[in-house]
Design a protein around this motif. Sequence first.
Motif, PDB file in Angstrom:
ATOM      1  N   SER A 206       0.815  -1.221   0.000  1.00  0.00           N
ATOM      2  CA  SER A 206       0.000   0.000   0.000  1.00  0.00           C
ATOM      3  C   SER A 206       0.847   1.269   0.000  1.00  0.00           C
ATOM      4  CB  SER A 206      -0.927   0.013   1.214  1.00  0.00           C
ATOM      5  OG  SER A 206      -0.182   0.175   2.409  1.00  0.00           O
ATOM      6  N   GLY A 207       2.164   1.112   0.102  1.00  0.00           N
ATOM      7  CA  GLY A 207       3.057   2.266   0.102  1.00  0.00           C
ATOM      8  C   GLY A 207       3.261   2.902   1.462  1.00  0.00           C
ATOM      9  N   LYS A 208       2.774   2.255   2.516  1.00  0.00           N
ATOM     10  CA  LYS A 208       2.896   2.817   3.855  1.00  0.00           C
ATOM     11  C   LYS A 208       4.257   2.538   4.485  1.00  0.00           C
ATOM     12  CE  LYS A 208      -2.063   2.549   4.827  1.00  0.00           C
ATOM     13  NZ  LYS A 208      -3.124   1.946   5.688  1.00  0.00           N
ATOM     14  N   ILE A 209       5.010   1.612   3.885  1.00  0.00           N
ATOM     15  CA  ILE A 209       6.339   1.286   4.394  1.00  0.00           C
ATOM     16  C   ILE A 209       7.380   1.613   3.328  1.00  0.00           C
ATOM     17  CG2 ILE A 209       7.911  -0.590   5.034  1.00  0.00           C
ATOM     18  CD1 ILE A 209       5.648  -1.941   6.485  1.00  0.00           C
ATOM     19  N   THR A 210       8.374   2.395   3.708  1.00  0.00           N
ATOM     20  CA  THR A 210       9.518   2.685   2.841  1.00  0.00           C
ATOM     21  C   THR A 210      10.707   1.892   3.353  1.00  0.00           C
ATOM     22  OG1 THR A 210       8.730   4.933   2.397  1.00  0.00           O
ATOM     23  CG2 THR A 210      11.061   4.475   1.970  1.00  0.00           C
ATOM     24  N   PRO A 211      11.346   1.068   2.503  1.00  0.00           N
ATOM     25  CA  PRO A 211      12.485   0.267   2.966  1.00  0.00           C
ATOM     26  C   PRO A 211      13.574   1.141   3.575  1.00  0.00           C
ATOM     27  CG  PRO A 211      11.769  -0.451   0.792  1.00  0.00           C
ATOM     28  CD  PRO A 211      11.008   0.800   1.088  1.00  0.00           C
ATOM     29  N   PHE A 212      14.071   0.693   4.721  1.00  0.00           N
ATOM     30  CA  PHE A 212      15.114   1.409   5.456  1.00  0.00           C
ATOM     31  C   PHE A 212      16.475   0.853   5.047  1.00  0.00           C
ATOM     32  CE2 PHE A 212      17.981   1.918   9.067  1.00  0.00           C
ATOM     33  CZ  PHE A 212      17.803   3.254   9.401  1.00  0.00           C
ATOM     34  N   LYS A 213      17.324   1.716   4.519  1.00  0.00           N
ATOM     35  CA  LYS A 213      18.634   1.280   4.029  1.00  0.00           C
ATOM     36  C   LYS A 213      19.546   0.878   5.177  1.00  0.00           C
ATOM     37  CE  LYS A 213      22.489   2.698   1.063  1.00  0.00           C
ATOM     38  NZ  LYS A 213      23.058   3.797   0.235  1.00  0.00           N
ATOM     39  N   GLN A 214      20.170  -0.277   5.031  1.00  0.00           N
ATOM     40  CA  GLN A 214      21.115  -0.738   6.046  1.00  0.00           C
ATOM     41  C   GLN A 214      22.469  -0.067   5.823  1.00  0.00           C
ATOM     42  OE1 GLN A 214      21.223  -4.911   7.147  1.00  0.00           O
ATOM     43  NE2 GLN A 214      19.479  -5.338   5.812  1.00  0.00           N
ATOM     44  N   GLY A 215      23.146   0.257   6.928  1.00  0.00           N
ATOM     45  CA  GLY A 215      24.440   0.903   6.829  1.00  0.00           C
ATOM     46  C   GLY A 215      25.576   0.074   7.400  1.00  0.00           C
ATOM     47  N   ASN A 216      25.445  -0.304   8.675  1.00  0.00           N
ATOM     48  CA  ASN A 216      26.475  -1.075   9.359  1.00  0.00           C
ATOM     49  C   ASN A 216      26.752  -2.395   8.637  1.00  0.00           C
ATOM     50  OD1 ASN A 216      27.819  -2.820  11.231  1.00  0.00           O
ATOM     51  ND2 ASN A 216      27.122  -1.514  12.894  1.00  0.00           N
ATOM     52  N   PRO A 217      28.032  -2.713   8.339  1.00  0.00           N
ATOM     53  CA  PRO A 217      28.323  -3.972   7.631  1.00  0.00           C
ATOM     54  C   PRO A 217      27.957  -5.221   8.413  1.00  0.00           C
ATOM     55  CG  PRO A 217      30.351  -2.945   8.423  1.00  0.00           C
ATOM     56  CD  PRO A 217      29.253  -1.946   8.628  1.00  0.00           C
ATOM     57  N   GLY A 218      27.976  -5.151   9.740  1.00  0.00           N
ATOM     58  CA  GLY A 218      27.541  -6.265  10.571  1.00  0.00           C
ATOM     59  C   GLY A 218      28.471  -7.460  10.563  1.00  0.00           C
ATOM     60  N   LYS A 219      27.974  -8.547  11.137  1.00  0.00           N
ATOM     61  CA  LYS A 219      28.737  -9.791  11.279  1.00  0.00           C
ATOM     62  C   LYS A 219      28.110 -10.870  10.409  1.00  0.00           C
ATOM     63  CE  LYS A 219      30.076 -13.194  14.831  1.00  0.00           C
ATOM     64  NZ  LYS A 219      30.076 -13.487  16.287  1.00  0.00           N
ATOM     65  N   ILE A 220      28.903 -11.499   9.551  1.00  0.00           N
ATOM     66  CA  ILE A 220      28.422 -12.594   8.724  1.00  0.00           C
ATOM     67  C   ILE A 220      28.642 -13.911   9.467  1.00  0.00           C
ATOM     68  CG2 ILE A 220      28.633 -13.821   6.538  1.00  0.00           C
ATOM     69  CD1 ILE A 220      27.503 -11.076   6.191  1.00  0.00           C
ATOM     70  N   CYS A 221      27.567 -14.658   9.691  1.00  0.00           N
ATOM     71  CA  CYS A 221      27.639 -15.937  10.418  1.00  0.00           C
ATOM     72  C   CYS A 221      27.513 -17.094   9.432  1.00  0.00           C
ATOM     73  CB  CYS A 221      26.519 -16.017  11.450  1.00  0.00           C
ATOM     74  SG  CYS A 221      26.495 -14.649  12.619  1.00  0.00           S
ATOM     75  N   ARG A 222      28.282 -18.132   9.661  1.00  0.00           N
ATOM     76  CA  ARG A 222      28.275 -19.301   8.782  1.00  0.00           C
ATOM     77  C   ARG A 222      28.074 -20.567   9.609  1.00  0.00           C
ATOM     78  NH1 ARG A 222      32.122 -15.714   6.963  1.00  0.00           N
ATOM     79  NH2 ARG A 222      31.932 -15.071   4.773  1.00  0.00           N
ATOM     80  N   ILE A 223      27.363 -21.522   9.015  1.00  0.00           N
ATOM     81  CA  ILE A 223      27.112 -22.794   9.709  1.00  0.00           C
ATOM     82  C   ILE A 223      28.422 -23.470  10.097  1.00  0.00           C
ATOM     83  CG2 ILE A 223      26.289 -25.155   9.337  1.00  0.00           C
ATOM     84  CD1 ILE A 223      24.083 -23.317  10.123  1.00  0.00           C
ATOM     85  N   LYS A 224      29.430 -23.382   9.235  1.00  0.00           N
ATOM     86  CA  LYS A 224      30.702 -24.052   9.535  1.00  0.00           C
ATOM     87  C   LYS A 224      31.374 -23.486  10.785  1.00  0.00           C
ATOM     88  CE  LYS A 224      33.635 -21.146   6.574  1.00  0.00           C
ATOM     89  NZ  LYS A 224      34.585 -21.148   5.433  1.00  0.00           N
ATOM     90  N   ASP A 225      30.998 -22.267  11.158  1.00  0.00           N
ATOM     91  CA  ASP A 225      31.571 -21.648  12.356  1.00  0.00           C
ATOM     92  C   ASP A 225      30.812 -22.023  13.628  1.00  0.00           C
ATOM     93  OD1 ASP A 225      33.459 -20.302  10.786  1.00  0.00           O
ATOM     94  OD2 ASP A 225      32.061 -18.664  10.394  1.00  0.00           O
ATOM     95  N   LEU A 226      29.658 -22.700  13.460  1.00  0.00           N
ATOM     96  CA  LEU A 226      28.854 -23.088  14.621  1.00  0.00           C
ATOM     97  C   LEU A 226      29.365 -24.419  15.160  1.00  0.00           C
ATOM     98  CD1 LEU A 226      26.455 -22.374  16.432  1.00  0.00           C
ATOM     99  CD2 LEU A 226      24.987 -23.610  14.826  1.00  0.00           C
TER     100      LEU A 226
END
Length: 265
Positions: A206-226
Amino acid sequence: MKTVLLTSNSYRHQYIARCLEEQTDLKLIISEEKSTKISDTSSLEYEDAEFQKIHLRKREESEIEFFGKEGFPQTVLQLKMAHGDINSELTLKVLNDIDPDYIILFGTSIIQNELLKAFPQRVINLHLGLSPWYKGSATNLFPLIDGRPELVGATIHLATAEVDAGGILHQLRPELEEHDSLHDIGNKVILQAGKILPIVLKEYESGKITPFKQGNPGKICRIKDLTTEKLRRAYQNISQGMIPEYLKKKEAIDADFPIVSNLDQ
């Protein structure tokens, strides 16, 4: 609103399908087989292998408790695929034939750019984790391993070629209680996300939500690291009172990590 769900096949995935079927015009469910790497314990020592097996058994028992065993909606067409085939020409052809308003991703292999380009701004990922802080796989486990329960949650975002980096439509944190187990925490996120997802889709359409751009690169998690050692740490953190301690200061702690909320909850 026509939707298609690309997902895996477990009780949690079936629950999300039922939520979409109830509130959208769900035309197709494409379910991809899980990777065998997740449950493969052949390379582990006996004690670690038994720990992993118990962990997976408890997860399944908890999913049944939260989501039941109703399965996928019987009125919706289903297409089953082997692991890794979700980006096949067949998938693209079927999706083009249906021409859905939105394609929802939940628990599949990484979707390749060809499919994303065919449906710009229409492929939406239900990511179990709070982006940008935790991206990739097992992203509600790694915060518990790291002692960061405030970073457990879900992110509904536009899918992009970069993992879990698209514009955010809505995020949520689960309503935790002091006695919650590791599996309670994860399933509370999914339970809440299933109820909210169709509402977010309608608000976005309906256009009531505008996507919020992500900035922080964050942490990439992988199954092999679990590793088993890290998984044990998550259980230990919970058994040692991590959740009650967090809940005592929840408002102040959460304020340091604001999430994108576009619904009145």
